[in-house]
Design a protein around this motif. Structure first.
Motif, PDB file in Angstrom:
ATOM      1  N   HIS A  31      -1.534   0.950  -5.136  1.00 38.35           N
ATOM      2  CA  HIS A  31      -0.481   0.824  -4.135  1.00 38.35           C
ATOM      3  C   HIS A  31      -0.687   1.722  -2.925  1.00 38.35           C
ATOM      4  O   HIS A  31      -1.091   2.882  -3.066  1.00 38.35           O
ATOM      5  CB  HIS A  31       0.875   1.155  -4.761  1.00 38.35           C
ATOM      6  CG  HIS A  31       1.364   0.132  -5.722  1.00 38.35           C
ATOM      7  ND1 HIS A  31       0.822  -0.035  -6.980  1.00 38.35           N
ATOM      8  CD2 HIS A  31       2.343  -0.808  -5.606  1.00 38.35           C
ATOM      9  CE1 HIS A  31       1.430  -1.019  -7.599  1.00 38.35           C
ATOM     10  NE2 HIS A  31       2.356  -1.512  -6.793  1.00 38.35           N
ATOM     11  N   SER A  95       7.742   5.129  -0.423  1.00 39.05           N
ATOM     12  CA  SER A  95       7.587   3.739  -0.827  1.00 39.05           C
ATOM     13  C   SER A  95       6.209   3.525  -1.431  1.00 39.05           C
ATOM     14  O   SER A  95       5.258   4.220  -1.090  1.00 39.05           O
ATOM     15  CB  SER A  95       7.784   2.797   0.363  1.00 39.05           C
ATOM     16  OG  SER A  95       6.642   2.836   1.205  1.00 39.05           O
ATOM     17  N   ARG A  97       3.664   0.215  -2.075  1.00 40.17           N
ATOM     18  CA  ARG A  97       3.568  -1.168  -1.635  1.00 40.17           C
ATOM     19  C   ARG A  97       2.197  -1.748  -1.954  1.00 40.17           C
ATOM     20  O   ARG A  97       1.177  -1.079  -1.837  1.00 40.17           O
ATOM     21  CB  ARG A  97       3.800  -1.225  -0.124  1.00 40.17           C
ATOM     22  CG  ARG A  97       3.692  -2.596   0.478  1.00 40.17           C
ATOM     23  CD  ARG A  97       4.076  -2.550   1.938  1.00 40.17           C
ATOM     24  NE  ARG A  97       5.461  -2.145   2.104  1.00 40.17           N
ATOM     25  CZ  ARG A  97       6.087  -2.167   3.281  1.00 40.17           C
ATOM     26  NH1 ARG A  97       5.456  -2.551   4.365  1.00 40.17           N
ATOM     27  NH2 ARG A  97       7.341  -1.776   3.361  1.00 40.17           N
ATOM     28  N   SER A 101       4.836  -6.858  -3.616  1.00 38.14           N
ATOM     29  CA  SER A 101       5.785  -5.895  -4.176  1.00 38.14           C
ATOM     30  C   SER A 101       5.959  -4.705  -3.241  1.00 38.14           C
ATOM     31  O   SER A 101       5.029  -4.316  -2.535  1.00 38.14           O
ATOM     32  CB  SER A 101       5.326  -5.418  -5.556  1.00 38.14           C
ATOM     33  OG  SER A 101       4.096  -4.735  -5.461  1.00 38.14           O
ATOM     34  N   ASN A 102       7.176  -4.156  -3.275  1.00 43.45           N
ATOM     35  CA  ASN A 102       7.517  -3.003  -2.433  1.00 43.45           C
ATOM     36  C   ASN A 102       8.621  -2.232  -3.143  1.00 43.45           C
ATOM     37  O   ASN A 102       9.691  -2.779  -3.409  1.00 43.45           O
ATOM     38  CB  ASN A 102       8.000  -3.479  -1.052  1.00 43.45           C
ATOM     39  CG  ASN A 102       8.217  -2.332  -0.103  1.00 43.45           C
ATOM     40  OD1 ASN A 102       7.670  -1.249  -0.293  1.00 43.45           O
ATOM     41  ND2 ASN A 102       9.023  -2.547   0.919  1.00 43.45           N
TER      42      ASN A 102
END
Length: 114
Positions: A31, A95, A97, A101-102
């Motif tokens: 991510h 966050s 990401r 998806s986040n």
């Protein structure tokens, strides 16, 4: 999925803080990590991102003062904030990401006094 942000607080102008975002429930290394902030009455804005390869990006207002980093072994992203200014006062969110998806953390308050 949990993103636990910590490290905020009250600091005088010119001071430093280091924010941490510890992630669980996802494969952290897959991510892109980001830090955003939202000041009272303003929209949430991007502060910095670091992708899976370690490439970083910053909003112009923090370049040269803030450094984003990540430790994949600890599932944690960091935001080192130096030379803080009163205008940096905001709730800071992390966050995680990737395409499709986040995820967001709960936010940590940073207050810089003049």
């Amino acid at each position: 999925v949990q993103l636990q942000a910590s490290g905020g607080g009250l600091v005088q102008a010119g001071g430093s803080l280091r924010l941490s975002c510890t992630v669980s429930g996802i494969i952290f290394s897959f991510h892109q990590m980001g830090w955003y902030r939202q000041a009272p009455g303003k929209q949430r804005e991007l502060v910095a991102t670091i992708n899976t390869g370690g490439y970083t990006n910053y909003v112009d207002s923090v370049k040269g003062r803030f450094t984003i980093s990540r430790d994949n072994a600890k599932n944690t992203a960091f935001l080192q904030m130096n030379s803080l200014k009163p205008e940096d006062t905001a709730v800071y969110y992390c966050s995680a990401r990737r395409p499709g998806s986040n995820y967001w953390g709960q936010g940590t308050q940073v207050t810089v006094s003049s």
